[in-house]
Design a protein around this motif. Structure first.
Motif, PDB file in Angstrom:
ATOM      1  N   TYR A 100       3.803  -0.410 -12.908  1.00 13.27           N
ATOM      2  CA  TYR A 100       3.407   0.588 -13.658  1.00 13.27           C
ATOM      3  C   TYR A 100       4.174   0.996 -14.745  1.00 13.27           C
ATOM      4  O   TYR A 100       3.874   1.265 -15.911  1.00 13.27           O
ATOM      5  N   LYS A 101       5.479   1.137 -14.424  1.00  8.20           N
ATOM      6  CA  LYS A 101       6.420   1.747 -15.510  1.00  8.20           C
ATOM      7  C   LYS A 101       6.428   0.547 -16.677  1.00  8.20           C
ATOM      8  O   LYS A 101       6.465   1.045 -17.812  1.00  8.20           O
ATOM      9  N   ASN A 102       6.275  -0.818 -16.641  1.00  6.97           N
ATOM     10  CA  ASN A 102       6.210  -1.378 -17.746  1.00  6.97           C
ATOM     11  C   ASN A 102       4.555  -1.677 -18.280  1.00  6.97           C
ATOM     12  O   ASN A 102       4.815  -1.913 -19.546  1.00  6.97           O
TER      13      ASN A 102
ATOM     14  N   ARG B  57      -4.637   2.894 -12.282  1.00  2.00           N
ATOM     15  CA  ARG B  57      -5.831   2.326 -11.268  1.00  2.00           C
ATOM     16  C   ARG B  57      -5.220   1.198 -10.420  1.00  2.00           C
ATOM     17  O   ARG B  57      -4.349   0.668 -10.676  1.00  2.00           O
ATOM     18  N   PHE B  58      -6.215   1.130  -9.410  1.00  2.42           N
ATOM     19  CA  PHE B  58      -5.517  -0.228  -8.605  1.00  2.42           C
ATOM     20  C   PHE B  58      -6.869  -0.556  -7.836  1.00  2.42           C
ATOM     21  O   PHE B  58      -7.519   0.221  -7.514  1.00  2.42           O
ATOM     22  N   ILE B  59      -6.837  -2.035  -7.546  1.00  5.25           N
ATOM     23  CA  ILE B  59      -7.832  -2.501  -6.845  1.00  5.25           C
ATOM     24  C   ILE B  59      -7.481  -3.055  -5.426  1.00  5.25           C
ATOM     25  O   ILE B  59      -6.392  -3.561  -5.294  1.00  5.25           O
TER      26      ILE B  59
ATOM     27  N   LEU C 287       0.657  -1.255  -0.197  1.00  5.78           N
ATOM     28  CA  LEU C 287       0.084   0.081   0.051  1.00  5.78           C
ATOM     29  C   LEU C 287       0.935   1.279  -0.104  1.00  5.78           C
ATOM     30  O   LEU C 287       0.379   2.337  -0.586  1.00  5.78           O
ATOM     31  N   ASP C 288       2.011   1.271   0.733  1.00 11.75           N
ATOM     32  CA  ASP C 288       2.824   2.291   0.857  1.00 11.75           C
ATOM     33  C   ASP C 288       3.529   2.682  -0.656  1.00 11.75           C
ATOM     34  O   ASP C 288       3.629   3.513  -1.063  1.00 11.75           O
TER      35      ASP C 288
ATOM     36  N   GLU D 176       2.162   5.982  -6.835  1.00 12.23           N
ATOM     37  CA  GLU D 176       2.242   5.712  -8.158  1.00 12.23           C
ATOM     38  C   GLU D 176       0.588   6.053  -8.631  1.00 12.23           C
ATOM     39  O   GLU D 176       0.681   6.909  -9.713  1.00 12.23           O
ATOM     40  N   LEU D 177      -0.240   5.973  -8.110  1.00 12.82           N
ATOM     41  CA  LEU D 177      -1.332   6.482  -8.312  1.00 12.82           C
ATOM     42  C   LEU D 177      -1.633   7.908  -8.251  1.00 12.82           C
ATOM     43  O   LEU D 177      -2.344   8.802  -9.185  1.00 12.82           O
ATOM     44  N   LEU D 178      -1.011   8.608  -7.169  1.00 16.21           N
ATOM     45  CA  LEU D 178      -1.157  10.053  -7.133  1.00 16.21           C
ATOM     46  C   LEU D 178      -0.341  10.733  -8.194  1.00 16.21           C
ATOM     47  O   LEU D 178      -0.614  11.778  -8.680  1.00 16.21           O
ATOM     48  N   ALA D 179       0.515  10.011  -8.821  1.00 13.52           N
ATOM     49  CA  ALA D 179       1.519  10.411  -9.821  1.00 13.52           C
ATOM     50  C   ALA D 179       0.830  10.611 -11.160  1.00 13.52           C
ATOM     51  O   ALA D 179       1.250  11.528 -12.204  1.00 13.52           O
TER      52      ALA D 179
END
Length: 1018
Positions: free
Chosen positions: A301-303, A88-90, A74-75, A80-83
């Motif tokens: 996320y980068k990939n 998205r993430f569930i 979660l940390d 990543e979501l804020l950036a």
């Protein structure tokens, strides 16, 4: 973890500029109608205990067992979501999220709330855990779901409410689970595991998604739930895993010799094309994550950013594939908008197999002691919940300390996890589950003691004897006088057979009204003495029948009578002399006969119905496979695989003796040094009780063993038998048959096993034989006229499904686990059995709770005369209709949510129908099974209830109808409508609520949020 101030400034600016947040379907990304839309779903699957304990998983402890640390996931994900607003993430397991949330700063919480409000962090499922579906009772499922959903509602409001159920890892799926999800307001349900033959057929005919009609009683679409099978379990496609735990190559798109974009894009397009051939719309889903992934979310996320960029770039060259970040609810929305007609499923997804010899049916029985402890813990929790509300704040703050039911509710929520009650976790994790339940019991003992003192008017030294099943209770063994408080959580009068360990020979038992109660003293059996070893020293058991009023208690006073009882001395002498096998025992309703040569059960007679059925019962063992020439698969915690279809009798005959008294008649059968049974008839009871004791299972011969109790009759059953679904509706099972595909049966025993949560039966056109269980077990009918239940397993090999150790439980003395349990046998006509076995199953599940005390405690209010109350009921019966309601099944369930500012008021959630169940801090819990449509001529009828006058200890002030989980108003519940091959069902418009006239249809559960005012004060 603290996030930079800049994120808060960005969010504030967005809101100031008119960027109104939108969650739910409104927040879904734009798709392309003329392309194949590939929905990438970033997710993590975080087991609530499995190879490590819950705490070890959360904090990342014991990474030598498994590298996993949920708080770091979660940390890592949140920044990543804020950036990037496109990401998205569930998240699923609320027990972990709530723990993480409690450690965050206010700035972090505000940032996360914004992500949820925008639909970019989406909660799916939303229960305290992702529960098992085979070994759970529907009552506990609702409880743990309510616990998680309440947290999400309180923390995030409407945007925290999940739209999609997400059971990607449970090992088979029950119809009742789908029904519960539908009644909780979910729009869809996604599964990860189904039988390999079923999946192959579905892929071939493009039926990976369909409508599940999950109830035969509830009117569609109340229990209808759109259900999709995910293409790859819950893992990403092969070669596309970019977590730090994966070994797949990252996407290299630089000017480098390692550049692999062209190959990976081509591969991805091929995977997407192949997958689309199994689904019906131009939308497919890919689960991008797995167990405890995203500790370093940047890698994923980068990939995925690169994948989206380079695949979508191919659209300029004629590609018709569009890739996007998405969520399960956004994918579901697109399926709904496709406006297709879907096929309908009516059965369930049991048993599950992932190969020809890999049937996951062993876990239906694995760790039988934990399964029983979980069932007892739910019973104790419901008593705790009820008294917590009935006594008000005095239950939480009182002479025995300050406490609440919350600890036990959390522990029970964890225990529903699909590696907990299922019995598929490592031994040290299983020990931790039991420890958490024990801590919860301790807290609820304080609540119950405070409540009983407040209601009863006397501060007794209350004691809880938790080892009564092996005749241990220090108070009753030593005291000359003591009090037994029998609390009944059901809203109908209940008669309960009480057995207490004692050392005297003669006792008087006095009922609350001062009348003497018939009782008997019988010796503690050698079976029990062997099991308890050096614990407890009672030589006798006091047996009597107690009656308890609806949702209340009765207090019985027990006194030792001085002098030696001659009749008891003769009984003792007779028991320890050699005796021929018992011939039979009988009460007012039943006669049980035994074979004079073998001592085994041979016949049961129902004297009321003039039914006689030859019934042979014995214990057998299957030799657990260690792998063979056909397949190397071994029997293990998950998988049941005997090395052949033959079961071996533990004994061809038994040594036995019998006890006959006015209260109870018993035949003691000794099958071996490690297997015994008591066949018991209580006076006035219409069932035969079989109390079995099995273990330690011997393994010195090098063979793992799976122990069954088998009943053989001459009933012509045509390959059919019947089991309950999570303690609720009944499903027909057929040997070597599946309703939705032509089964190729490769394991004739394991492939015919099903979960039995409360009962299993066989019948012909006239007679039905029913066996009720006291915990979840695996059961089957492997031959016509026969049924069997697996009671214990001890195995020498791991089954290679990840747990990494054999199911070899050490037990208390580290020489193997000993398990004691009960089966209740009912023999009746086929047309009249349902009513009896439902009521008895309900009473077994919500049994009266015994609380003991020496007696003579001081008044609750110092300085006042004693106001001791020997009998109490919070349930009021006003009319004949409500009397029938209480005697049958239409009952109320309430759970305290929060205290209002006015201390005289509580906010409570009721559920109708169900046993009254009350708790603080969350919503509802139901412990009573209403009748199915057409099941009973008398009880399968609509019932109208006056909610306002059912209780004497409080007054209902306001009423609001809610969904099943009480996290959404019924009037606001707008589920998606699906077209199906069975026609399109529409929801009826709800009429104005009249609390004085609430009508319940068969199997219907309605939940009400009410404000109550306490009437009871001391």
């Amino acid at each position: 973890m603290e996030f930079p101030v800049v994120w808060g400034l960005l969010f504030g600016a967005a809101l100031l500029c008119g960027g109104e947040a939108a969650c739910g379907y409104q927040s879904c990304p734009v798709t392309k109608p003329n392309m194949l839309n590939v929905h990438l779903i970033p997710h993590t699957h975080d087991d609530v205990g499995w190879l490590k304990t819950v705490d070890q998983y959360f904090f990342g402890v014991r990474n030598d067992i498994q590298h996993a640390g949920v708080e770091y996931i979660l940390d890592s994900v949140i920044p990543e979501l804020l950036a990037d607003p496109s990401k998205r993430f569930i998240y699923v397991e609320v027990v972990f999220f709530a723990r993480w949330w409690g450690l965050q700063t206010e700035a972090t919480r505000q940032a996360v709330q914004q992500l949820v409000a925008e639909g970019r962090l989406e909660f799916v499922n939303g229960g305290w855990c992702m529960n098992d579906e085979a070994a759970v009772h529907y009552s506990s499922v609702i409880d743990q779901m309510s616990l998680g959903l309440h947290f999400l509602k309180e923390t995030f409001g409407e945007c925290g409410r999940p739209r999609v159920a997400w059971h990607i890892d449970p090992f088979g799926h029950s119809r009742e689970q789908a029904s519960l999800f539908a009644q909780m307001g979910y729009d869809g349900f996604f599964l990860g595991r189904i039988d390999y033959q079923d999946k192959a057929r579905r892929e071939a005919v493009r039926e990976m998604e369909q409508l599940w009609r999950a109830s035969g009683s509830l009117e569609p679409p109340v229990a209808d739930l759109f259900t999709g099978v995910l293409p790859n379990g819950y893992n990403p496609p092969m070669s596309l895993c970019w977590d730090q735990s994966c070994s797949d190559d990252p996407i290299v798109d630089d000017d480098s010799d390692e550049n692999n974009v062209q190959n990976l894009v081509a591969y991805f397009l091929g995977v997407a094309s192949a997958q689309s051939k199994h689904y019906r719309t131009n939308h497919i889903v890919m689960t991008m994550g797995s167990d405890f992934q995203y500790e370093n979310a940047l890698l994923w996320y980068k990939n995925m950013d690169k994948l989206i960029k380079h695949v979508n770039a191919q659209q300029l060259h004629g590609s018709h594939v569009h890739v996007l970040y998405s969520t399960p609810s956004c994918y579901l929305w697109e399926l709904n908008q496709a406006n297709l007609s879907w096929s309908v499923k009516y059965d369930d997804f049991f048993p599950y197999a992932d190969g020809p010899h890999q049937f996951w049916t062993g876990y239906f029985t694995s760790r039988p002691a934990l399964k029983r402890y979980e069932r007892l813990s739910n019973n104790f929790l419901q008593v705790c919940n009820q008294l917590e509300v009935l006594a008000g704040k005095r239950a939480n703050v009182g002479p025995y300390g300050n406490s609440s039911s919350y600890e036990l509710r959390k522990a029970m929520g964890v225990a529903q996890h699909h590696d907990a009650v299922s019995g598929t976790a490592k031994q040290h994790v299983t020990n931790d589950y039991a420890k958490q339940l024990s801590v919860g019991w301790d807290a609820c003992q304080v609540v119950i003691s405070n409540a009983l003192a407040s209601i009863g008017g006397s501060k007794e030294n209350f004691m809880f004897c938790t080892y009564l099943n092996i005749s241990i209770c220090p108070l009753t063994e030593a005291a000359h006088t003591f009090v037994v408080v029998v609390y009944n959580p059901l809203p109908r009068l209940v008669n309960q057979n009480i057995r207490l360990p004692v050392n005297g020979n003669h006792y008087s038992v006095t009922a609350p009204d001062g009348q003497a109660v018939l009782n008997e003293v019988i010796p503690v059996s050698s079976f029990t003495q062997k099991v308890r070893r050096d614990r407890g020293n009672a030589i006798n058991e006091l047996v009597f029948q107690a009656s308890s009023p609806p949702v209340g208690y009765s207090s019985y006073t027990i006194s030792k009578v001085p002098g030696r009882n001659q009749a008891h001395s003769k009984l003792l002498k007779r028991l320890y002399e050699p005796a021929p096998p018992a011939k039979g025992i009988q009460n007012e309703h039943l006669r049980v006969l035994f074979d004079p040569k073998t001592g085994l059960l041979k016949e049961i007679q129902n004297l009321d119905k003039s039914i006689s059925l030859p019934v042979s019962q014995n214990f057998f063992w299957y030799n657990a496979s260690a792998g063979n020439d056909d397949n190397e698969q071994a029997s293990g915690a998950y998988i049941f695989r005997p090395n052949n279809s033959k079961a071996f009798p533990i004994s061809q005959g038994v040594h036995s003796y019998q006890v006959k008294t006015q209260v109870v008649q018993e035949v003691y059968q000794n099958f071996s040094s490690w297997c015994s049974q008591v066949v018991r008839l209580y006076a006035g009871q219409p069932y035969v009780e079989l109390e079995w004791t099995v273990g330690p299972i011997p393994i010195r011969d090098g063979l793992g063993k799976e122990i069954i109790s088998r009943f053989s009759t001459n009933l012509q059953t045509d390959g059919r038998f019947y089991t309950d679904s999570n303690g609720r509706e009944i499903l027909e099972r057929r040997r070597d048959y599946r309703a939705t595909w032509n089964l190729s049966q490769t394991e004739p025993v394991a492939g015919n096993y099903y979960p039995v949560n409360s009962r299993i039966y066989i019948k012909d056109q006239k007679v039905q034989l029913t066996v009720l269980t006291d915990r979840s077990q695996g059961g089957s009918s492997t031959a016509d006229g026969s049924l069997e239940l697996m009671v214990h397993r001890r195995l020498l090999y791991d089954d290679s499904r990840g747990v990494g150790e054999p199911l070899l439980e050490p037990g208390v003395y580290h020489d193997g686990l000993v398990v004691r349990g009960r089966h209740l046998i009912l023999l009746d006509t086929a047309e009249s059995s349902a009513e009896q076995h439902r009521l008895l199953a309900q009473q077994e599940f919500m049994a009266p709770q015994l609380v003991l005390a020496p007696g003579g405690g001081p008044p609750y209010q110092p300085g006042q005369r004693s106001l001791k109350q020997n009998m109490f009921s919070s349930f009021t019966i006003v009319t004949v209709q409500e009397m029938n309601l209480a005697a049958n099944q239409k009952q109320e369930d309430m759970r305290r949510l929060i205290w209002q500012s006015d201390a005289a008021y509580q906010l409570v959630a009721f559920k109708l129908p169900t046993a009254l169940s009350i708790s603080s801090g969350t919503t509802n819990q139901n412990s009573q099974v209403p009748w199915e449509r057409g099941e009973s001529a008398n009880s399968s009828m609509p019932v109208t209830v006056n909610l306002m006058n059912l209780f004497s200890s409080f007054t209902i002030v306001t009423v609001q109808e809610m969904n099943l989980a009480a996290n959404q108003k019924q009037e606001d519940m707008r589920r998606l409508i699906w077209q199906s091959d069975a026609g399109t069902a529409r929801y009826r418009s709800s009429s104005k609520l009249d609390p004085a006239r609430i009508t319940l249809q068969p199997m219907e559960i309605r939940t009400f949020l009410v404000q109550i005012q306490q009437e009871f004060h001391r």
